[in-house]
Design a protein around this motif. Structure first.
Motif, PDB file in Angstrom:
ATOM      1  N   SER A 114       0.837  -1.198   0.000  1.00  0.00           N
ATOM      2  CA  SER A 114       0.000   0.000   0.000  1.00  0.00           C
ATOM      3  C   SER A 114       0.873   1.249   0.000  1.00  0.00           C
ATOM      4  CB  SER A 114      -0.914   0.012   1.236  1.00  0.00           C
ATOM      5  OG  SER A 114      -0.133   0.065   2.426  1.00  0.00           O
TER       6      SER A 114
ATOM      7  N   HIS B 160     -14.068   5.599  -0.987  1.00  0.00           N
ATOM      8  CA  HIS B 160     -14.965   6.324  -0.089  1.00  0.00           C
ATOM      9  C   HIS B 160     -16.244   6.758  -0.815  1.00  0.00           C
ATOM     10  CE1 HIS B 160     -16.110   8.845   3.312  1.00  0.00           C
ATOM     11  NE2 HIS B 160     -16.327   9.850   2.465  1.00  0.00           N
TER      12      HIS B 160
ATOM     13  N   SER C 212      -6.919   2.224   3.333  1.00  0.00           N
ATOM     14  CA  SER C 212      -7.118   3.486   2.602  1.00  0.00           C
ATOM     15  C   SER C 212      -6.966   3.289   1.100  1.00  0.00           C
ATOM     16  CB  SER C 212      -6.115   4.541   3.090  1.00  0.00           C
ATOM     17  OG  SER C 212      -6.269   4.797   4.463  1.00  0.00           O
ATOM     18  N   ASP C 213      -6.190   2.286   0.684  1.00  0.00           N
ATOM     19  CA  ASP C 213      -6.004   1.995  -0.737  1.00  0.00           C
ATOM     20  C   ASP C 213      -7.080   1.065  -1.286  1.00  0.00           C
ATOM     21  OD1 ASP C 213      -3.766   3.525  -0.723  1.00  0.00           O
ATOM     22  OD2 ASP C 213      -2.332   1.906  -0.988  1.00  0.00           O
TER      23      ASP C 213
ATOM     24  N   ARG D 136     -11.083   3.245   9.586  1.00  0.00           N
ATOM     25  CA  ARG D 136     -10.290   4.426   9.904  1.00  0.00           C
ATOM     26  C   ARG D 136      -9.289   4.631   8.758  1.00  0.00           C
ATOM     27  NH1 ARG D 136      -8.305   3.054  15.922  1.00  0.00           N
ATOM     28  NH2 ARG D 136      -7.741   5.273  16.028  1.00  0.00           N
ATOM     29  N   ASP D 137      -9.154   5.873   8.346  1.00  0.00           N
ATOM     30  CA  ASP D 137      -8.392   6.191   7.136  1.00  0.00           C
ATOM     31  C   ASP D 137      -6.889   6.258   7.421  1.00  0.00           C
ATOM     32  OD1 ASP D 137      -7.688   6.907   4.619  1.00  0.00           O
ATOM     33  OD2 ASP D 137      -8.570   8.912   4.664  1.00  0.00           O
ATOM     34  N   GLU D 138      -6.298   5.103   7.677  1.00  0.00           N
ATOM     35  CA  GLU D 138      -4.855   5.006   7.856  1.00  0.00           C
ATOM     36  C   GLU D 138      -4.423   3.581   7.583  1.00  0.00           C
ATOM     37  OE1 GLU D 138      -1.420   6.019  11.191  1.00  0.00           O
ATOM     38  OE2 GLU D 138      -3.255   7.180  11.096  1.00  0.00           O
TER      39      GLU D 138
ATOM     40  N   ARG E 147     -11.400   9.786   9.375  1.00  0.00           N
ATOM     41  CA  ARG E 147     -10.128  10.180   9.969  1.00  0.00           C
ATOM     42  C   ARG E 147      -9.839   9.305  11.194  1.00  0.00           C
ATOM     43  NH1 ARG E 147     -12.431  15.147   9.199  1.00  0.00           N
ATOM     44  NH2 ARG E 147     -12.759  15.368  11.447  1.00  0.00           N
TER      45      ARG E 147
ATOM     46  N   LEU F 288     -14.418   5.915   4.613  1.00  0.00           N
ATOM     47  CA  LEU F 288     -13.157   6.111   5.336  1.00  0.00           C
ATOM     48  C   LEU F 288     -13.319   7.312   6.258  1.00  0.00           C
ATOM     49  CD1 LEU F 288     -10.639   5.626   2.381  1.00  0.00           C
ATOM     50  CD2 LEU F 288     -10.904   4.088   4.342  1.00  0.00           C
TER      51      LEU F 288
ATOM     52  N   PHE G 262       0.706   3.582   2.095  1.00  0.00           N
ATOM     53  CA  PHE G 262       1.087   3.806   3.491  1.00  0.00           C
ATOM     54  C   PHE G 262       2.453   3.190   3.775  1.00  0.00           C
ATOM     55  CE2 PHE G 262       1.106   1.734   7.727  1.00  0.00           C
ATOM     56  CZ  PHE G 262       1.152   2.871   8.533  1.00  0.00           C
TER      57      PHE G 262
END
Length: 506
Positions: free
Chosen positions: A193, A361, A356-357, A350-352, A369, A367, A195
């Motif tokens: 990802s 949304h 997130s990939d 949660r968008d982390e 925060r 997603l 991230f």
């Protein structure tokens, strides 16, 4: 390596018969990483590659991979699976920290000689040892390495260890990973990802030309909306309440504190729901601590802890839910998210990290925060009350998951392996000169003497590397023993107190 794009619907013919030493920190039905590794190993073996898997023991102690020993011409020195002893993690006994082991011993116990390639699945205690020892060899004897970065060890340390140990461990892991990944023996570092790519680039300082994205796949025939069970739904929610669902090892770093707060807030806002939690922990203390977070909701019968589930049972549980809640922020990918989407279940996360990939949304889920508890609750309320929107998200989630097949993903890894081996072999042929140490050439020593001295130098460097490994393990082992003692105290002191109190009453 070849820069030409490969047809990922095809397996590289040149990889058949090649010896691949695959080291993994977990083997068996343990977690998403081990399930991912299993799919890759099965794909490689079914197409003729010789894969020997090395891993520490866990509670399963079984070979979950497809055997290949049916071949009459199989090398008698080749072993499909090698288990190593290690110390089980106090907060997750399914995983073990491998004791120090020589790389030469791994070669001996797997193929009887160095392999064509080493693949490190989510390298940690075992993978670090392999990379550190391998870099002590002279260049022509450095077997090429491919790493698959699948676990955010630094992130786990920050959450699991008390301050300042968490911060220290975080920095140490970042330095060690960068030091090992940057070496020339490591040819490719797969990441799942953006991230993870950011972490590898900014923290570990891994060169961008070494990094290659490798997503995960999902069994869309197994994880399928068709496996929805009305009987199971009736059992969970006899009054037809929306069924919220999550699947994870019960541990603090998986975001259960956040999930408990969200569920309690949903209850306060008057939402009728059933939260089904699939998963457990072999450490009963950790499992109990997580369950206690949901105490008020358990009393109301709004939370169901279903325990460990596998196979068809697990797939039925997924498909029978309405909304999947993902609260972990340490996932490098989040295979459970993709499994939920394949089951036709929209996801709120949660968008982390990896999810997130995966989640689009407003189309396949929501997603939020990472620390926005109120926003998370609002999205659950919205999706829980709007059945039409849930159906739209469900169809879109299923469509997205069907594009992620294990075969193409495993073939991508296989092509990278083939290209790496091919390039390594070309380099060996091109390198016709004898490896020399500068001062040896200056002394005009004969080639046999140079090789003898080089062997001595290599042995000394390996001894130094092993001393580092043993010292590091002594520090880690001390902490693990300390944590185990702490868990024992938590278990037995309350029992002893209760027993004493009971006796005194009599």
């Amino acid at each position: 390596m070849s820069t030409e794009p490969h047809d990922l619907d095809l397996f590289p013919e040149g990889l058949r018969g090649k010896r691949i030493l695959l080291c993994t920190e977990s083997l068996g039905p343990v977690n998403g990483v081990s399930r991912t590794t299993k799919m890759l190993v099965d794909q490689l073996r079914s197409n003729g590659a010789l894969v020997s898997v090395v891993a520490p023991y866990n509670h399963t102690k079984v070979n979950t991979f497809n055997p290949i020993r049916s071949s009459r011409n199989a090398d008698p020195l080749f072993h499909e699976e090698v288990r190593l002893t290690g110390y089980p993690l106090p907060f997750n006994p399914e995983l073990s920290v491998a004791y120090p082991v020589r790389l030469s011993e791994l070669y001996r116990r797997t193929f009887g000689a160095p392999p064509d390639l080493i693949y490190l699945a989510s390298p940690a205690s075992l993978g670090f040892q392999v990379m550190l020892q391998l870099r002590q060899h002279s260049k022509e004897f450095q077997v090429p390495v491919i790493c698959n970065f699948q676990t955010d060890l630094a992130g786990y340390c920050s959450l699991l260890f008390p301050w300042p140990l968490g911060d220290i461990a975080n920095r140490v892991f970042g330095y060690v990973q960068g030091y090992l990944f940057r070496h020339t023996s490591v040819k490719t570092v797969f990441y799942p990802s953006t991230f993870v790519k950011s972490y590898l680039t900014q923290v570990a300082n891994v060169p961008s030309d070494k990094m290659e994205v490798l997503r995960r796949g999902v069994d869309t025939e197994g994880f399928n909306p068709a496996k929805r069970s009305e009987e199971l739904r009736e059992q969970w929610a006899p009054n037809g309440e929306p069924i919220l669902f999550t699947c994870s090892r019960l541990a603090g770093e998986k975001g259960f504190g956040f999930l408990a707060e969200a569920a309690i807030e949903l209850d306060k806002r008057g939402m009728e729901f059933k939260l089904v939690v699939v998963g457990g922990n072999r450490n009963p203390i950790v499992e109990r601590e997580v369950k206690e977070m949901f105490g008020p909701l358990e009393e109301k019968g709004k939370v169901i802890f279903a325990g460990f589930k596998v196979g068809e049972d697990l797939m039925t549980h997924y498909a029978s839910a309405d909304i999947f809640l993902h609260c972990s922020i340490t996932e490098t990918f989040g295979l459970v998210v993709l499994e939920a989407m394949a089951s036709g279940v929209p996801v709120i996360a949660r968008d982390e990290g990896g999810p997130s990939d995966i989640i689009e949304h407003g189309k396949t889920g929501f997603l939020v925060r990472p620390n926005d508890l109120s926003g998370f609750v609002e999205k659950v309320l919205k999706l829980g009350r709007d059945t039409v929107l849930r159906k739209e998200f469900s169809a879109a989630a299923r469509s997205f998951a069907c594009e992620a097949t294990w075969e193409r993903i495993s073939n991508k890894a296989a092509w990278q392996m083939f290209d790496t081996i091919e390039q390594f072999e070309k380099n060996q042929v091109a390198s016709t000169s004898t490896t020399r140490i500068p001062f040896m050439g200056w002394l005009l020593l004969s080639a046999p003497v140079q090789q003898f001295l080089l062997w001595k130098v290599t042995k000394a460097k390996l001894a130094f590397a092993l001393s580092i490994i043993i010292s590091f393990w002594a520090v880690v082992g001390s902490y693990l023993v300390f944590a185990d003692v702490g868990h024992l105290v938590k278990t037995h002191v309350p029992r002893a107190y209760a027993l004493t109190k009971s006796i005194s009453r009599k």
